[in-house]
Structure formats: C-alpha cells, structure tokens
Design a protein around this motif. Sequence first.
Motif, PDB file in Angstrom:
ATOM      1  N   ASP A  23      92.907  42.362  20.341  1.00 38.40           N
ATOM      2  CA  ASP A  23      92.183  41.183  20.791  1.00 38.40           C
ATOM      3  C   ASP A  23      91.460  41.552  22.080  1.00 38.40           C
ATOM      4  N   LEU A  25      90.222  39.925  24.322  1.00 34.92           N
ATOM      5  CA  LEU A  25      90.603  39.089  25.461  1.00 34.92           C
ATOM      6  C   LEU A  25      91.882  39.580  26.130  1.00 34.92           C
ATOM      7  N   ASP A  40      87.275  36.764  29.803  1.00 38.89           N
ATOM      8  CA  ASP A  40      87.498  35.626  28.913  1.00 38.89           C
ATOM      9  C   ASP A  40      86.259  35.389  28.061  1.00 38.89           C
ATOM     10  N   ASP A  41      86.348  34.429  27.164  1.00 40.15           N
ATOM     11  CA  ASP A  41      85.238  34.182  26.233  1.00 40.15           C
ATOM     12  C   ASP A  41      84.190  33.237  26.793  1.00 40.15           C
ATOM     13  N   GLU A  42      84.285  32.937  28.107  1.00 41.33           N
ATOM     14  CA  GLU A  42      83.283  32.080  28.750  1.00 41.33           C
ATOM     15  C   GLU A  42      82.533  32.813  29.851  1.00 41.33           C
ATOM     16  N   TRP A  45      86.607  36.103  34.386  1.00 42.41           N
ATOM     17  CA  TRP A  45      87.620  37.153  34.393  1.00 42.41           C
ATOM     18  C   TRP A  45      88.792  36.725  35.260  1.00 42.41           C
TER      19      TRP A  45
END
Length: 50
Positions: A23, A25, A40-42, A45
């Motif tokens: 993963d 992430l 992160d996915d936005e 960090w």
Amino acid sequence: MHQHPLEAYANGWLVHGTKDETDPLKVPVLTKQHGRVLLDDEGGWTPCAQ
C-alpha cells in the motif's frame, strides 16, 4: 531512480505495483527536507519513525 532501483525501492521513491500487500500510503519516503515521511492521498505527509 531506474538506474538504481534497489536504492529507489529502499527509499520509497519506487513502489512495487504488482504486489497486492504493498500500500503506497504505508511506504515511507525519504525526503531531503523532512527525512522519512508517509504520504497521504490528499497531498499531505506525516513524519515517520522508521
């Protein structure tokens, strides 16, 4: 990165895309400014203890 793949994988600059258990992430990335971080996915960090 592609000339030194072992170093790139070890530092989180490349992530194996074919492994189901990997993963992105959860893979620490080594940065010059902040050391090891988790992305992160936005676009953010967090510091990583590893």
